[in-house]
Design an enzyme around this catalytic site. Structure first.
Site, PDB file in Angstrom:
ATOM      1  N   SER A  88       0.848  -1.197   0.000  1.00 50.38           N
ATOM      2  CA  SER A  88       0.000   0.000   0.000  1.00 50.38           C
ATOM      3  C   SER A  88       0.887   1.252   0.000  1.00 50.38           C
ATOM      4  O   SER A  88       1.771   1.360  -0.862  1.00 50.38           O
ATOM      5  CB  SER A  88      -0.958  -0.053   1.196  1.00 50.38           C
ATOM      6  OG  SER A  88      -2.048   0.818   1.010  1.00 50.38           O
ATOM      7  N   ASP A  90      -8.199  -7.844  -3.943  1.00 52.95           N
ATOM      8  CA  ASP A  90      -7.994  -6.460  -3.505  1.00 52.95           C
ATOM      9  C   ASP A  90      -8.752  -5.524  -4.439  1.00 52.95           C
ATOM     10  O   ASP A  90      -8.444  -5.434  -5.619  1.00 52.95           O
ATOM     11  CB  ASP A  90      -6.489  -6.138  -3.533  1.00 52.95           C
ATOM     12  CG  ASP A  90      -6.165  -4.724  -3.048  1.00 52.95           C
ATOM     13  OD1 ASP A  90      -7.087  -3.938  -2.763  1.00 52.95           O
ATOM     14  OD2 ASP A  90      -4.955  -4.412  -2.960  1.00 52.95           O
ATOM     15  N   HIS A 139      -7.467  -6.018   0.176  1.00 55.14           N
ATOM     16  CA  HIS A 139      -6.265  -5.198   0.287  1.00 55.14           C
ATOM     17  C   HIS A 139      -5.398  -5.671   1.458  1.00 55.14           C
ATOM     18  O   HIS A 139      -4.171  -5.634   1.386  1.00 55.14           O
ATOM     19  CB  HIS A 139      -6.685  -3.739   0.478  1.00 55.14           C
ATOM     20  CG  HIS A 139      -5.553  -2.767   0.412  1.00 55.14           C
ATOM     21  ND1 HIS A 139      -4.727  -2.653  -0.687  1.00 55.14           N
ATOM     22  CD2 HIS A 139      -5.109  -1.845   1.305  1.00 55.14           C
ATOM     23  CE1 HIS A 139      -3.826  -1.713  -0.457  1.00 55.14           C
ATOM     24  NE2 HIS A 139      -4.035  -1.210   0.736  1.00 55.14           N
TER      25      HIS A 139
END
Lengths: 377, 377
Positions: free
Chosen positions: A154, A319, A352
């Site tokens: 991320s 995700d 995610h």
């Protein structure tokens, strides 16, 4: 699996101060920057076995091992340790709280040396490259030169990517996981609403809530709840909660928490408030909105040509916050610029958040890439 | 395309009162229920051409035509009118604000006859079948018997579905569009966070904000912003906004609105606050969470066998709020119970909001289904 890295403590270092302020990408300056960091394993005599772990929005320097007396390990303990993908028997692993953070590194809650009062919204806006600048200053302090790799998921992946591009020669490899090279309108929208929740909380007080009786807890909890939905896949929420009622055989029919998923979100919101600062949420999420490392393709081509970094770009099929499309775009932009890129989509159910979870295929892929970097170093 | 239905006005009717209270599915009662409604076209002498339009969470009775002096038509004007799928040259179309609503039908903002003060959270929780009960009472008042069809999108589709199941013989057809027969954990999670935004607003005052200086506008705007992201597809947001900056060539780098998508969400939140009541948002969204018409398959089989309703179940391929999986599940449950079901996934880019948009394939499908019902009636 072997035991982890054991008991660790977070250390701090002042990396900018006095006649050496940190000058940011925006031109603004910070007179003093302190960094909280942890290290695992030992730096080799040749100095060629260091891996920097970049954390995501809500992460911190405590990536592995246990703090004294703690019953839960660091956030990436399944990835870091003896025999784990970032094998601390072989590698020297460093993780630091990012600039703008709230877990020991200078951020909006820090006292501005000029006034003695917390910066609040007087803290300058940050670019991802500013976060990298501080990581590099820390490495200089630690006597670490070229890194075997930088890795992160991320916002952490964005840091690894920006690092590789801005500082050719710094990184043997960049592992860019569950990241985006350019947030979509939907990504920005979710972040914008989360920030609105904070800023519309009357206790936000324009960001100047430090030392007051009340903080924007309601807004920060809401921001976390919104974010959390987007970190999980619909499928994993279905499997984990379905439509089950919390602690009861039948619905209570009312506006209080009734479904298990509501209870879970409440808990996530509440526990986040206890460990995180609302202003840091604003700053780091906004940094992600503006992130756009491929805005100038000619510059990227030049950056790539000047270095020898190998890239591993990973996504997770469940995700939907930063879907595989985002990862494919990163890989395509890097390849277009001439970089050596390995791209893989990992099959994992946790959305995610999959980048935080143990997963044999994922871990094997990371381990193999890092080991190859080491054998080539 | 021919002109629309022209100028219309919303009318009201008291459908429960005095010695005939409305007894709800929960057992609670409402002493007096008033309904706001509109009609378009003419009821045939045989009374066999009536179509009831059920609206979604934020809708109202004003589905078509223009209110006097208004510059925007009703919310489904592209669907209702001469030559349109619900052809007012042939059909008598009725739309009513739902029970619990805030646009003329009795809801939490209505004064409780027992106290003279608005119900607020003293209003009873509603089931979808309660909304249907009120629609049926209105039809009784209007002298309309069996309907050619009930049609609706989202919560409107849920009403059409529940209506067909609970009242065999009432409906020739049920058009269940962009709906769910059972919200997923993710669906509930989004609604729960939207409600939290309202209930955590200090101006919510436990739902008792009527007549006060301040209402929970910040919370309601946030709820709408969260909802709105889930009503649009990622693709449509990308096409509509991308990463464009609002009214400027370069980013301003700050926490104020900067990206166009932020400006759009702000506008959506603000305009919603001006036309909607926060308590109605709570009640109707919670009604959707609990909706579970297929909970007892044996009962459903009995309900289906007792009637002769044809079902059209439609989804949109870009709808991720109630994806095609939800529609397929509705169709599968109905078929399992022995009902005649036509299921179609429409290709449309606008996400959940596609049910509101003109789309030739969608409109043809609705028109053909309704015309077939009429020719068989």
């Amino acid at each position: 699996m072997a035991d982890g890295v054991g008991v660790v403590e977070t250390e701090t270092a002042v990396v900018f101060d006095g006649d050496r302020p940190l000058v940011l990408d925006s031109g603004a300056a910070l007179a003093r920057v302190e960094v909280a960091y942890e290290t695992y394993g030992e730096l080799a005599a040749a100095g060629d076995n260091a891996i920097f772990v970049c954390h995501a929005l809500s992460g911190d320097a405590h990536a592995a091992g246990f703090h004294p007396g703690a019953d839960r390990p660091g956030w990436w303990d399944n990835m870091i340790g003896p025999g784990r993908p970032l094998d601390t028997d072989r590698y020297f692993v460093i993780c630091a709280n990012v600039l703008g953070g709230c877990k020991g590194t200078t951020g909006p809650a820090t006292a501005d040396p000029a006034t003695g009062r917390p910066y609040g919204l007087g803290f300058p806006l940050l670019a991802v490259r500013d976060l990298v600048t501080v990581h590099r200053a820390l490495l200089e302090r630690l006597g670490v030169g070229r890194l075997l790799a930088a890795i992160g998921g991320s916002l952490g992946g964005m840091q690894a990517l920006q690092w590789a591009l801005d500082h050719p020669g710094d990184l043997g490899g960049a592992l860019v996981i569950a990241a985006s090279g350019r947030l979509s309108a939907q990504n920005i929208a979710f972040s914008a609403v989360a920030r609105e929740a904070i800023m519309r909380d009357p206790d936000f007080a324009g960001g100047d809530y430090y030392g007051r009786d009340r903080r924007p807890d309601a807004g920060l909890a809401l921001a976390r709840m919104i974010g959390h939905i987007t970190y999980l896949s619909e499928e994993s929420m279905r499997a984990k909660f379905g439509r089950r009622i919390q602690d009861a055989p039948e619905p209570r029919y009312g506006f209080d928490v009734d479904f298990e998923v509501e209870s879970y979100l409440h808990y996530q919101g509440q526990s986040f408030v206890e460990r995180f600062d609302a202003n840091t949420y604003l700053y780091l999420s906004r940094t992600m909105d503006y992130f756009d490392p491929f805005a100038d393709p000619v510059a990227v081509q030049r950056q790539v040509a000047a270095g020898d970094t190998r890239y591993l770009v990973l996504s997770f099929n469940s995700d939907w916050r930063y879907s595989t499309d985002h990862a494919r775009e990163i890989a395509a932009e890097l390849r277009l610029a001439g970089a050596p890129v390995t791209f893989r989509e990992i099959s994992a159910p946790h959305g995610h958040d999959s980048f935080l979870m143990p997963n044999p295929d994922y871990h094997r892929t990371v381990a193999a890439f890092v080991d190859r970097l080491a054998s080539e170093a």
